[in-house]
Design a protein around this motif. Structure first.
Motif, PDB file in Angstrom:
ATOM      1  N   ASP A  54       3.732   1.918  -5.071  1.00  0.00           N
ATOM      2  CA  ASP A  54       3.509   3.367  -5.138  1.00  0.00           C
ATOM      3  C   ASP A  54       2.756   3.865  -3.905  1.00  0.00           C
ATOM      4  O   ASP A  54       2.999   4.974  -3.426  1.00  0.00           O
ATOM      5  N   PHE A  55       1.846   3.049  -3.382  1.00  0.00           N
ATOM      6  CA  PHE A  55       0.995   3.445  -2.258  1.00  0.00           C
ATOM      7  C   PHE A  55       1.737   3.301  -0.939  1.00  0.00           C
ATOM      8  O   PHE A  55       2.435   2.311  -0.701  1.00  0.00           O
ATOM      9  N   HIS A  56       1.560   4.306  -0.072  1.00  0.00           N
ATOM     10  CA  HIS A  56       2.207   4.321   1.241  1.00  0.00           C
ATOM     11  C   HIS A  56       1.121   4.210   2.309  1.00  0.00           C
ATOM     12  O   HIS A  56       0.380   5.172   2.555  1.00  0.00           O
ATOM     13  N   PRO A  57       0.970   3.056   2.943  1.00  0.00           N
ATOM     14  CA  PRO A  57      -0.173   2.854   3.840  1.00  0.00           C
ATOM     15  C   PRO A  57      -0.164   3.742   5.082  1.00  0.00           C
ATOM     16  O   PRO A  57      -1.233   4.079   5.605  1.00  0.00           O
ATOM     17  N   ALA A  58       1.013   4.150   5.554  1.00  0.00           N
ATOM     18  CA  ALA A  58       1.063   4.959   6.777  1.00  0.00           C
ATOM     19  C   ALA A  58       0.459   6.346   6.576  1.00  0.00           C
ATOM     20  O   ALA A  58      -0.072   6.940   7.511  1.00  0.00           O
ATOM     21  N   THR A  59       0.551   6.881   5.363  1.00  0.00           N
ATOM     22  CA  THR A  59       0.020   8.219   5.086  1.00  0.00           C
ATOM     23  C   THR A  59      -1.157   8.205   4.128  1.00  0.00           C
ATOM     24  O   THR A  59      -1.828   9.230   3.965  1.00  0.00           O
ATOM     25  N   GLY A  60      -1.383   7.069   3.457  1.00  0.00           N
ATOM     26  CA  GLY A  60      -2.461   6.996   2.475  1.00  0.00           C
ATOM     27  C   GLY A  60      -2.173   7.770   1.206  1.00  0.00           C
ATOM     28  O   GLY A  60      -3.091   8.158   0.488  1.00  0.00           O
ATOM     29  N   THR A  61      -0.884   7.988   0.922  1.00  0.00           N
ATOM     30  CA  THR A  61      -0.500   8.770  -0.261  1.00  0.00           C
ATOM     31  C   THR A  61       0.214   7.891  -1.277  1.00  0.00           C
ATOM     32  O   THR A  61       0.757   6.831  -0.949  1.00  0.00           O
ATOM     33  N   HIS A  62       0.216   8.361  -2.529  1.00  0.00           N
ATOM     34  CA  HIS A  62       0.937   7.696  -3.609  1.00  0.00           C
ATOM     35  C   HIS A  62       2.177   8.519  -3.950  1.00  0.00           C
ATOM     36  O   HIS A  62       2.083   9.733  -4.187  1.00  0.00           O
ATOM     37  N   PHE A  63       3.322   7.869  -3.999  1.00  0.00           N
ATOM     38  CA  PHE A  63       4.576   8.571  -4.263  1.00  0.00           C
ATOM     39  C   PHE A  63       4.520   9.310  -5.591  1.00  0.00           C
ATOM     40  O   PHE A  63       4.995  10.449  -5.701  1.00  0.00           O
ATOM     41  N   SER A  64       3.927   8.690  -6.589  1.00  0.00           N
ATOM     42  CA  SER A  64       3.906   9.282  -7.927  1.00  0.00           C
ATOM     43  C   SER A  64       3.038  10.527  -8.012  1.00  0.00           C
ATOM     44  O   SER A  64       3.069  11.230  -9.029  1.00  0.00           O
ATOM     45  N   GLU A  65       2.274  10.822  -6.957  1.00  0.00           N
ATOM     46  CA  GLU A  65       1.407  11.997  -6.949  1.00  0.00           C
ATOM     47  C   GLU A  65       1.963  13.131  -6.095  1.00  0.00           C
ATOM     48  O   GLU A  65       1.269  14.132  -5.867  1.00  0.00           O
ATOM     49  N   LEU A  66       3.196  12.988  -5.618  1.00  0.00           N
ATOM     50  CA  LEU A  66       3.758  13.960  -4.676  1.00  0.00           C
ATOM     51  C   LEU A  66       4.710  14.959  -5.338  1.00  0.00           C
ATOM     52  O   LEU A  66       5.473  15.631  -4.649  1.00  0.00           O
ATOM     53  N   ASN A  67       4.653  15.069  -6.650  1.00  0.00           N
ATOM     54  CA  ASN A  67       5.414  16.075  -7.386  1.00  0.00           C
ATOM     55  C   ASN A  67       6.915  15.987  -7.129  1.00  0.00           C
ATOM     56  O   ASN A  67       7.581  16.976  -6.814  1.00  0.00           O
ATOM     57  N   VAL A  68       7.431  14.764  -7.279  1.00  0.00           N
ATOM     58  CA  VAL A  68       8.867  14.525  -7.174  1.00  0.00           C
ATOM     59  C   VAL A  68       9.453  14.536  -8.584  1.00  0.00           C
ATOM     60  O   VAL A  68       8.931  13.871  -9.485  1.00  0.00           O
ATOM     61  N   THR A  69      10.516  15.278  -8.787  1.00  0.00           N
ATOM     62  CA  THR A  69      11.241  15.233 -10.051  1.00  0.00           C
ATOM     63  C   THR A  69      12.673  14.781  -9.784  1.00  0.00           C
ATOM     64  O   THR A  69      13.166  14.865  -8.660  1.00  0.00           O
ATOM     65  N   ASP A  70      13.303  14.283 -10.813  1.00  0.00           N
ATOM     66  CA  ASP A  70      14.679  13.810 -10.692  1.00  0.00           C
ATOM     67  C   ASP A  70      15.557  14.620 -11.636  1.00  0.00           C
ATOM     68  O   ASP A  70      15.412  14.564 -12.855  1.00  0.00           O
ATOM     69  N   HIS A  71      16.462  15.380 -11.066  1.00  0.00           N
ATOM     70  CA  HIS A  71      17.384  16.213 -11.827  1.00  0.00           C
ATOM     71  C   HIS A  71      18.439  15.378 -12.538  1.00  0.00           C
ATOM     72  O   HIS A  71      19.074  15.839 -13.490  1.00  0.00           O
ATOM     73  N   GLY A  72      18.613  14.122 -12.094  1.00  0.00           N
ATOM     74  CA  GLY A  72      19.747  13.336 -12.559  1.00  0.00           C
ATOM     75  C   GLY A  72      20.979  13.635 -11.726  1.00  0.00           C
ATOM     76  O   GLY A  72      20.908  14.294 -10.683  1.00  0.00           O
ATOM     77  N   ASP A  73      22.119  13.177 -12.167  1.00  0.00           N
ATOM     78  CA  ASP A  73      23.352  13.342 -11.405  1.00  0.00           C
ATOM     79  C   ASP A  73      24.094  14.618 -11.785  1.00  0.00           C
ATOM     80  O   ASP A  73      24.118  15.018 -12.949  1.00  0.00           O
TER      81      ASP A  73
END
Length: 272
Positions: A54-73
């Motif tokens: 989940d953690f991205h070392p280049a930016t120091g951010t967590h993917f799960s905290e970036l308000n991404v949603t999945d609409h599905g197909d």
């Protein structure tokens, strides 16, 4: 569900309002001209993203905290023009909610809907092919016509990693609204644009050693680190993003690279 994303609340009046990024699967696989299977791309991209931290070392951010949603197909059917019109509507709704669409293909033709919805100044494709044909086999919406269609919307197009096209395409590419960055020059190319960008990653931009699972592989391509660097550099000014042409003809190499580039895009865009 893309790992780290949350599901879209389809019952809400404004289902994208709480999202900053919306993943949309587009499993179109109609005009594939060699090895079919792009219809499996969205599911494979999601599947092979499961192992990432989940953690991205280049930016120091967590993917799960970036308000991404999945609409599905968005279920595909064989009337390509009608499907693109419907898909454009879904992506336009994402833009109207001030979120960034992240389109998971599917054949490259789905990028046409993404560009029409985003209305960018510049279309940038990482791609082995110029995709400047007017038609292929009588099909004016073939996956090999995407850059030409993008130029109906964008002022200019840049194709990074191009190493294939017919004579007419290479001649069209000499005009002032098209720039070709060949693979040998790609690592040293620095994007410098005014205005908004739509960024499209055709996974066949990568050398087949990195991503064999694609419809029309071409040797002598980009390495995965160069693709990552360009996605990171272009993300901050991108108003739309897609990764396309992943199929099921390998052990997950193409889908893994595609999934990682999706995450790199989101982290870099959010960090900016």
């Amino acid at each position: 569900m893309f790992p780290g994303a949350s599901p879209v609340d389809e019952s809400a009046d404004a289902p994208f309002d709480d999202a900053d990024y919306v993943a949309v699967g587009a499993p179109l696989d109609v005009s594939t001209s060699f090895r079919p299977g792009a219809r499996f791309g969205p599911d494979r991209i999601r599947k092979f993203a499961r192992t990432f931290e989940d953690f991205h070392p280049a930016t120091g951010t967590h993917f799960s905290e970036l308000n991404v949603t999945d609409h599905g197909d968005v279920h595909a059917w064989h009337d390509t023009a009608e499907y693109l019109e419907y898909l454009e509507g879904v992506l336009t709704d994402v833009h109207w909610a001030d979120a960034v669409p992240v389109l998971l293909g599917g054949e490259h033709t789905v990028s046409v809907a993404g560009v029409r919805a985003a209305d960018p100044d510049v279309f940038v494709a990482l791609d082995a092919h110029l995709d400047l044909r007017e038609e292929l086999g009588g099909d004016e919406l073939s996956h090999s016509t995407v850059t030409r269609h993008a130029l109906d919307v964008a002022d200019e197009a840049v194709v990074v990693g191009a190493r294939s096209g017919n004579e007419a395409e290479w001649e069209r590419a000499t005009e002032s609204d098209v720039t070709v960055v060949e693979p040998g020059d790609a690592a040293d190319w620095t994007p410098d644009f005014d205005g908004s960008v739509y960024l499209s990653v055709d996974i066949d931009a990568a050398d087949p050693a990195y991503a064999p699972g694609t419809g029309t592989p071409e040797p002598f391509g980009l390495d995965s680190a160069t693709m990552r660097d360009h996605v990171r550099a272009l993300a901050p000014q991108s108003v739309g993003f897609d990764v396309v042409e992943v199929n099921d003809r390998d052990d997950g190499q193409a889908a893994t690279l595609a999934a990682k580039l999706v995450r790199e895009f989101v982290h870099a865009h959010a960090d900016a």
